[in-house]
Design a protein around this motif. Structure first.
Motif, PDB file in Angstrom:
ATOM      1  N   ASP A   1       0.826  -1.217   0.000  1.00  0.00           N
ATOM      2  CA  ASP A   1       0.000   0.000   0.000  1.00  0.00           C
ATOM      3  C   ASP A   1       0.851   1.253   0.000  1.00  0.00           C
ATOM      4  N   GLY A   2       0.472   2.208  -0.847  1.00  0.00           N
ATOM      5  CA  GLY A   2       1.138   3.518  -0.834  1.00  0.00           C
ATOM      6  C   GLY A   2       0.125   4.594  -0.480  1.00  0.00           C
ATOM      7  N   PRO A   3       0.588   5.782  -0.088  1.00  0.00           N
ATOM      8  CA  PRO A   3      -0.348   6.838   0.316  1.00  0.00           C
ATOM      9  C   PRO A   3      -1.083   7.463  -0.872  1.00  0.00           C
ATOM     10  N   GLU A   4      -2.311   7.937  -0.620  1.00  0.00           N
ATOM     11  CA  GLU A   4      -3.064   8.621  -1.684  1.00  0.00           C
ATOM     12  C   GLU A   4      -2.662  10.088  -1.781  1.00  0.00           C
ATOM     13  N   VAL A   5      -2.269  10.654  -0.636  1.00  0.00           N
ATOM     14  CA  VAL A   5      -1.759  12.030  -0.666  1.00  0.00           C
ATOM     15  C   VAL A   5      -0.246  11.927  -0.797  1.00  0.00           C
ATOM     16  N   GLU A   6       0.259  12.512  -1.854  1.00  0.00           N
ATOM     17  CA  GLU A   6       1.668  12.336  -2.191  1.00  0.00           C
ATOM     18  C   GLU A   6       2.398  13.667  -2.252  1.00  0.00           C
ATOM     19  N   THR A   7       3.704  13.592  -2.362  1.00  0.00           N
ATOM     20  CA  THR A   7       4.486  14.804  -2.607  1.00  0.00           C
ATOM     21  C   THR A   7       4.747  14.912  -4.105  1.00  0.00           C
ATOM     22  N   ASP A   8       5.028  16.122  -4.542  1.00  0.00           N
ATOM     23  CA  ASP A   8       5.385  16.346  -5.949  1.00  0.00           C
ATOM     24  C   ASP A   8       6.595  15.479  -6.304  1.00  0.00           C
ATOM     25  N   GLU A   9       7.478  15.317  -5.315  1.00  0.00           N
ATOM     26  CA  GLU A   9       8.693  14.532  -5.533  1.00  0.00           C
ATOM     27  C   GLU A   9       8.359  13.085  -5.913  1.00  0.00           C
ATOM     28  N   TYR A  10       7.459  12.474  -5.164  1.00  0.00           N
ATOM     29  CA  TYR A  10       7.142  11.063  -5.434  1.00  0.00           C
ATOM     30  C   TYR A  10       6.246  10.899  -6.660  1.00  0.00           C
ATOM     31  N   ASN A  11       5.275  11.805  -6.806  1.00  0.00           N
ATOM     32  CA  ASN A  11       4.318  11.653  -7.914  1.00  0.00           C
ATOM     33  C   ASN A  11       4.969  11.968  -9.254  1.00  0.00           C
ATOM     34  N   PHE A  12       5.998  12.844  -9.243  1.00  0.00           N
ATOM     35  CA  PHE A  12       6.596  13.274 -10.518  1.00  0.00           C
ATOM     36  C   PHE A  12       8.122  13.124 -10.554  1.00  0.00           C
ATOM     37  N   GLN A  13       8.800  13.831  -9.643  1.00  0.00           N
ATOM     38  CA  GLN A  13      10.257  13.954  -9.798  1.00  0.00           C
ATOM     39  C   GLN A  13      10.981  12.608  -9.772  1.00  0.00           C
ATOM     40  N   LEU A  14      10.640  11.765  -8.813  1.00  0.00           N
ATOM     41  CA  LEU A  14      11.337  10.483  -8.710  1.00  0.00           C
ATOM     42  C   LEU A  14      10.872   9.500  -9.789  1.00  0.00           C
ATOM     43  N   LEU A  15       9.867   9.921 -10.570  1.00  0.00           N
ATOM     44  CA  LEU A  15       9.438   9.122 -11.719  1.00  0.00           C
ATOM     45  C   LEU A  15       9.953   9.779 -13.004  1.00  0.00           C
ATOM     46  N   ASN A  16      11.039  10.535 -12.832  1.00  0.00           N
ATOM     47  CA  ASN A  16      11.728  11.105 -14.001  1.00  0.00           C
ATOM     48  C   ASN A  16      10.958  12.250 -14.655  1.00  0.00           C
TER      49      ASN A  16
ATOM     50  N   PRO B   1      10.937  15.971 -13.809  1.00  0.00           N
ATOM     51  CA  PRO B   1      11.313  17.148 -13.025  1.00  0.00           C
ATOM     52  C   PRO B   1      10.330  18.294 -13.270  1.00  0.00           C
ATOM     53  N   PRO B   2      10.348  19.335 -12.431  1.00  0.00           N
ATOM     54  CA  PRO B   2       9.447  20.468 -12.651  1.00  0.00           C
ATOM     55  C   PRO B   2       9.562  20.966 -14.089  1.00  0.00           C
ATOM     56  N   GLY B   3       8.433  21.222 -14.694  1.00  0.00           N
ATOM     57  CA  GLY B   3       8.429  21.726 -16.071  1.00  0.00           C
ATOM     58  C   GLY B   3       8.421  20.642 -17.126  1.00  0.00           C
ATOM     59  N   HIS B   4       8.518  19.386 -16.714  1.00  0.00           N
ATOM     60  CA  HIS B   4       8.522  18.296 -17.699  1.00  0.00           C
ATOM     61  C   HIS B   4       7.149  18.240 -18.393  1.00  0.00           C
ATOM     62  N   PRO B   5       7.118  18.176 -19.732  1.00  0.00           N
ATOM     63  CA  PRO B   5       5.825  18.229 -20.430  1.00  0.00           C
ATOM     64  C   PRO B   5       4.889  17.069 -20.095  1.00  0.00           C
ATOM     65  N   ALA B   6       5.427  15.905 -19.705  1.00  0.00           N
ATOM     66  CA  ALA B   6       4.561  14.751 -19.412  1.00  0.00           C
ATOM     67  C   ALA B   6       3.686  14.990 -18.181  1.00  0.00           C
ATOM     68  N   ARG B   7       4.077  15.975 -17.355  1.00  0.00           N
ATOM     69  CA  ARG B   7       3.248  16.273 -16.179  1.00  0.00           C
ATOM     70  C   ARG B   7       1.830  16.678 -16.578  1.00  0.00           C
ATOM     71  N   ASP B   8       1.709  17.279 -17.762  1.00  0.00           N
ATOM     72  CA  ASP B   8       0.382  17.718 -18.219  1.00  0.00           C
ATOM     73  C   ASP B   8      -0.590  16.551 -18.348  1.00  0.00           C
ATOM     74  N   MET B   9      -0.064  15.390 -18.746  1.00  0.00           N
ATOM     75  CA  MET B   9      -0.927  14.211 -18.918  1.00  0.00           C
ATOM     76  C   MET B   9      -1.509  13.753 -17.589  1.00  0.00           C
ATOM     77  N   TRP B  10      -0.802  14.092 -16.514  1.00  0.00           N
ATOM     78  CA  TRP B  10      -1.190  13.597 -15.187  1.00  0.00           C
ATOM     79  C   TRP B  10      -1.464  14.751 -14.222  1.00  0.00           C
ATOM     80  N   ASP B  11      -2.185  15.751 -14.732  1.00  0.00           N
ATOM     81  CA  ASP B  11      -2.488  16.885 -13.857  1.00  0.00           C
ATOM     82  C   ASP B  11      -3.465  16.415 -12.770  1.00  0.00           C
ATOM     83  N   THR B  12      -3.354  17.052 -11.596  1.00  0.00           N
ATOM     84  CA  THR B  12      -4.115  16.531 -10.457  1.00  0.00           C
ATOM     85  C   THR B  12      -4.735  17.626  -9.613  1.00  0.00           C
ATOM     86  N   PHE B  13      -5.138  17.279  -8.405  1.00  0.00           N
ATOM     87  CA  PHE B  13      -5.680  18.241  -7.435  1.00  0.00           C
ATOM     88  C   PHE B  13      -4.595  18.491  -6.401  1.00  0.00           C
TER      89      PHE B  13
END
Ligand code: FA5
Length: 351
Positions: free
Chosen positions: A140-155, A157-169
């Motif tokens: 089990d992983g947490p539903e509330v995450e940090t930007d680091e885990y949801n994006f940065q550590l998945l390659n 970084p801030p400004g990466h265009p793929a973040r748009d595909m996974w925009d969130t709340f």
């Protein structure tokens, strides 16, 4: 026989007549009210027995005791009869009440509606079972995450265009957000187990800033899979996923892997299976392609492996992410994902 004697006998007769009449009347009194009225009429202060006894004065002192004695006996007998009658009426009232409130066992019973597990829950349990047989544990992983885990550590970084595909709340705490996928769980699992080999699945809710339609919700489920070890290849990924498809949808499934892109896997693929409704011929469910999109997958990116604590020169791994809501839709022929959270219990009857 003198006058007094005649009066005495007359009174005794009256008392006796009263006794007989009062007893007959009491037998007719079938409610508490009627019994109270009866008491007033025969035994009350202004009642008929008292009325008779008022004539005692016309008797000689010798004659009085006998009439008084008989009158007392009658009074006592009537009082006893009254008590019995009152008890019988109270008992009858209680019985009537009991009959009114009791269960009529001859009536047909009311059907109990039994609850059912939600379709997604059932699908999740099917998925757990299939992967458990292949040695995958649930993590089990947490539903509330940090930007680091949801994006940065998945390659991403801030400004990466793929973040748009996974925009969130986003929460009001900077850097804290609702996870868009279960992939951050990969990092949690790797950091927990490195350098041990891993085989886990990570189920849970995900959230997306998404335009809701028949196949997109803002909250939905994913099941992530992750295997890390030595000598793990894309063939292992394909074998595991094909085995899963055969068990989930029935033997004999045909799978196809298309090249794709995810920042955290390299290479990346999308897996389709032949449409379970038309057998690949083409129908409205598969949009006449003959294929159903099943999941995204790939080999864990070396950078992600390293951030997870594994040496990418020694270890490799595969990962995949599937949507159990969509799998349930395919499996049970449900054409709108919005039914899943609309609270209409009829949905559960369809399975
Ligand atoms: C991902 O989320 C990747 N994290 C999957 C992945 C994992 C790839 C590991 C490689 C390695 P994607 O955005 O395509 O990928 O979502 C994966 C699945 O989640 C989809 O196939 C779909 O079944 C489900 N899904 C995505 N968005 C929604 C949505 N809005 N509503 C319902 N299901 C959704």
């Amino acid at each position: 026989m003198n006058m007094g004697n005649t009066v005495q006998q007359d009174l005794l007769r009256q008392v006796e007549e009263l006794r007989v009449e009062a007893q007959a009347a009491l037998a007719q009194a079938d409610t508490a009210e009627k019994v109270a009225a009866w008491h007033g009429e025969y035994l009350g202060r202004k009642g008929r027995l008292t009325g008779i006894l008022r004539n005692l004065g016309s008797l000689t002192p010798d004659e009085r005791p006998q009439v008084g004695k008989v009158a007392n006996e009658v009074k006592t007998a009537l009082e006893e009869a009254l008590e019995e009658r009152q008890a019988a009426i109270a008992q009858a009232e209680l019985e009537a009440l009991r009959r009114l409130e009791s269960v009529d066992v001859t009536l047909p019973g009311r059907l109990q509606t039994l609850g059912k597990l939600h379709i997604t829950t059932r699908t999740l349990r099917d998925i757990y079972g299939i992967f458990a047989e292949m040695g995958f544990q649930v993590f089990d992983g947490p539903e509330v995450e940090t930007d680091e885990y949801n994006f940065q550590l998945l390659n991403m970084p801030p400004g990466h265009p793929a973040r748009d595909m996974w925009d969130t709340f986003y929460t009001t705490t900077p850097g804290l957000l609702l996870r868009t996928h279960t992939s951050p769980g990969q990092i949690h699992a790797m950091r927990r187990y490195a350098p041990e080999p891993i085989r886990v699945i990570l189920p849970g809710k995900c959230y997306r800033y998404e335009a809701v339609d028949a196949s997109h919700e803002t909250m939905f489920y994913q099941v992530e899979g992750l295997a890390v070890g030595r000598h793990i290849t894309l063939s292992d990924l394909k074998g595991v996923l094909l085995n899963f498809a055969n068990q989930m949808y029935g033997e004999g499934r045909v799978a196809r892997f298309r090249k794709s892109y995810f920042p955290f896997t390299e290479p990346s693929v999308e897996m389709d299976i032949d449409c379970v409704f038309c057998g690949g011929k083409g129908c409205s469910i598969c949009k006449y392609t003959g294929w159903l999109e099943l999941l995204g997958a790939g080999m864990v990116h070396p950078r992600v492996l390293a951030w997870g604590g594994y040496d990418p020169g020694e270890f490799s791994g595969f990962a995949f992410g599937m949507g159990p809501d969509r799998i349930a839709m395919q499996k049970y022929g449900i054409n709108d994902i919005r039914y899943f959270f609309s609270n209409d219990a009829r949905l559960l009857e369809r399975v």
